[in-house]
Design a protein around this motif. Structure first.
Motif, short mmCIF file in Angstrom:
data_model
loop_
_atom_site.label_atom_id
_atom_site.label_comp_id
_atom_site.label_asym_id
_atom_site.label_seq_id
_atom_site.Cartn_x
_atom_site.Cartn_y
_atom_site.Cartn_z
N LEU A 1 0.98 -1.05 -0.07
CA LEU A 1 0.00 -0.14 0.06
C LEU A 1 0.83 1.12 -0.02
O LEU A 1 0.49 2.14 -0.97
CB LEU A 1 -0.73 0.08 1.18
N ILE A 2 1.85 1.36 0.83
CA ILE A 2 2.77 2.53 1.01
C ILE A 2 3.42 2.62 -0.27
O ILE A 2 3.50 3.79 -1.00
CB ILE A 2 3.82 2.32 1.99
N ALA A 3 4.16 1.57 -1.06
CA ALA A 3 4.85 1.70 -2.28
C ALA A 3 3.72 2.34 -3.30
O ALA A 3 4.16 3.18 -4.16
CB ALA A 3 5.36 0.21 -2.75
N HIS A 4 2.60 1.69 -3.44
CA HIS A 4 1.42 2.20 -4.52
C HIS A 4 1.03 3.52 -4.10
O HIS A 4 1.07 4.41 -5.32
CB HIS A 4 0.41 1.31 -4.12
N VAL A 5 0.89 4.00 -2.99
CA VAL A 5 0.44 5.28 -2.75
C VAL A 5 1.71 6.30 -3.04
O VAL A 5 1.54 7.31 -3.99
CB VAL A 5 0.30 5.73 -1.29
N ALA B 1 -4.79 11.79 0.77
CA ALA B 1 -4.86 11.58 2.10
C ALA B 1 -5.36 10.24 2.35
O ALA B 1 -5.60 9.47 1.69
CB ALA B 1 -6.20 12.35 2.65
N LEU B 2 -5.06 9.76 3.50
CA LEU B 2 -4.94 8.40 4.04
C LEU B 2 -6.10 8.44 5.32
O LEU B 2 -6.35 9.26 5.86
CB LEU B 2 -3.82 7.76 4.83
N ALA C 1 1.01 0.52 13.09
CA ALA C 1 0.81 0.25 11.42
C ALA C 1 0.44 1.77 10.77
O ALA C 1 0.98 1.91 9.84
CB ALA C 1 -0.23 -0.82 10.95
N VAL C 2 -0.72 2.45 11.62
CA VAL C 2 -0.93 3.70 10.82
C VAL C 2 0.38 4.66 10.90
O VAL C 2 0.48 5.27 9.95
CB VAL C 2 -2.06 4.20 11.56
N ARG D 1 1.73 6.63 7.54
CA ARG D 1 1.72 8.09 7.71
C ARG D 1 3.18 8.62 7.25
O ARG D 1 3.75 9.43 6.76
CB ARG D 1 1.71 8.47 9.22
N ASP D 2 4.27 7.87 8.18
CA ASP D 2 5.69 8.25 8.19
C ASP D 2 6.54 7.89 6.67
O ASP D 2 7.07 8.68 6.38
CB ASP D 2 6.41 7.54 9.23
#
Length: 299
Positions: free
Chosen positions: A73-77, A86-87, A281-282, A286-287
Motif C-alpha cells: 500500500l505504501i509503495a503504491h501510494v 490523504a489516508l 501500522a498507521v 503516515r511516516d
C-alpha cells in the motif's frame, strides 16, 4: 397524390420527428460542453465511456487498488500521490483498514474539488493466532475440549521468565499471578485428558495462586493425584498476519459444574493490544508516505 403517397409522406414525417439528433449543450456556470441525444422522449446525456475506445489514454485515473500487504500500500501510494492525497484509517477491530484517496480534494476552503475516484485500500488481515485466541476468549469448555485447545495452541505460549511491562506486572501482582510455562500447561492438558472420565473430588484455591483439583477414578476405588492449575500464563501472538508478536497475559479460570469442571480463559486488555498494533501500522503508513491520516472513512 394517391393513397400510398400520402402514407409514405406521413411515415417520413413521423420518422423525421422521432429520429434522435445529437446536440451540444453548455453548462451555464462553467461553460463545459457535453453531447446529448434529443428525441421524442426528451434529452438524455451521452455517457463519456461511449468514447473510451477511441481515446489514446483515459481522461483521468479511476478505480481502487486492493493491496494485501501494508508495504505494498505504501509503495503504491508513493507511486501516484500528490500534495493533497490523504489516508483514512478505519480502526474497526473486526475489519481494520487503511484507504488512500489519491485524488482527494485540494486543501483549503477555496480550493478546487476533485473526484476522489483513484484509491488504494489495505484491509488488515488478522493473524490466525489472534483469531484463535480471541475467538475462544471467555468461552467455557469441558475439560477435554480445553485440553485439546491447549495442545493445539501451545506453541503460542511463552515461558514467562522475562521482565513484564509495568502495567502487566501490576496486574500479575494484583491477582497473585502464578505464571505457567508451556511445559506446565502441557502437563495440565495431559492431566485433564487422563482424568476426563473421573469425578471431581474438590477444588481448592491456594494462596500461591494455584488451584488444586482432586479426581476420583471411576475405574478404581482410590483417589487420583491432585492436579495443580496455575491461574495465569502468557502468550505471544501477532495481531495482524505477518506483523510483530505482542505479549498478552491470559487468566486461567475454572469452576465446578454438573458432570465435571468447566474451563475458560480471559485475555487481559486484548483491546489495548489491538489498538497498539493498529496505531503502529498507521504511524508507519503516515511516516513512510508523508501524508496526513484521518481516522474514519472517506466521503
Amino acid at each position: 397524390m394517391d393513397e400510398n403517397g400520402i402514407i409514405n409522406q406521413a411515415r417520413s414525417l413521423v420518422e423525421d420527428y422521432a429520429a434522435p439528433r445529437i446536440e451540444w449543450i453548455k453548462e451555464p456556470g462553467t461553460g463545459v460542453e457535453a453531447p446529448v441525444s434529443v428525441g421524442k422522449n426528451g434529452v438524455s446525456a451521452l455517457p463519456a465511456s461511449l468514447f473510451d475506445e477511441y481515446r489514446a489514454q483515459p481522461v483521468r485515473r479511476t478505480g481502487t487498488a486492493v493491496l494485501t500487504e501494508l508495504d505494498s500500500l505504501i509503495a503504491h501510494v508513493n507511486r501516484f500521490k500528490d500534495a493533497d492525497t490523504a489516508l483514512f484509517a478505519n480502526d474497526n477491530r473486526s475489519s481494520p483498514s487503511i484507504t488512500a484517496v489519491i485524488d482527494y480534494h485540494r486543501a483549503g476552503a477555496d480550493s478546487e474539488p476533485r473526484f476522489g475516484q483513484h484509491r488504494a485500500k489495505f484491509a488488515f488481515p488478522l493473524s490466525d493466532e489472534w483469531k484463535a485466541w480471541t475467538g475462544a476468549n471467555k468461552k467455557t469448555m469441558r475439560m477435554i475440549e480445553f485440553a485439546a485447545f491447549l495442545e493445539d495452541r501451545i506453541i503460542d505460549v511463552l515461558e514467562g521468565g522475562e521482565e513484564l511491562p509495568a502495567d502487566m506486572a501490576r496486574f500479575v501482582k494484583a491477582i497473585g499471578g502464578n505464571i505457567a510455562s508451556p511445559t506446565r500447561l502441557m502437563e495440565i492438558a495431559v492431566g485433564l485428558k487422563v482424568n476426563e472420565k473421573s469425578a471431581v473430588g474438590e477444588t481448592v484455591n491456594l494462596s500461591s495462586g494455584e488451584g488444586e483439583i482432586s479426581f476420583v477414578s471411576q475405574h478404581t476405588d482410590g483417589s487420583g493425584k491432585p492436579l495443580k492449575v496455575p491461574n495465569l500464563f502468557l502468550v505471544g501472538v501477532p495481531v495482524f498476519k505477518g506483523g510483530p508478536a505482542y505479549r498478552i497475559a491470559v487468566r486461567l479460570r475454572y469452576r465446578k459444574a454438573d458432570g465435571g469442571l468447566m474451563f475458560w480463559y480471559e485475555m487481559w486488555r486484548e483491546d489495548r493490544i489491538f489498538d497498539d498494533a493498529f496505531s503502529e501500522a498507521v504511524t508507519k503508513a503516515r511516516d513512510e508516505t508523508g501524508l496526513p491520516v484521518f481516522m474514519g472513512a472517506p466521503e
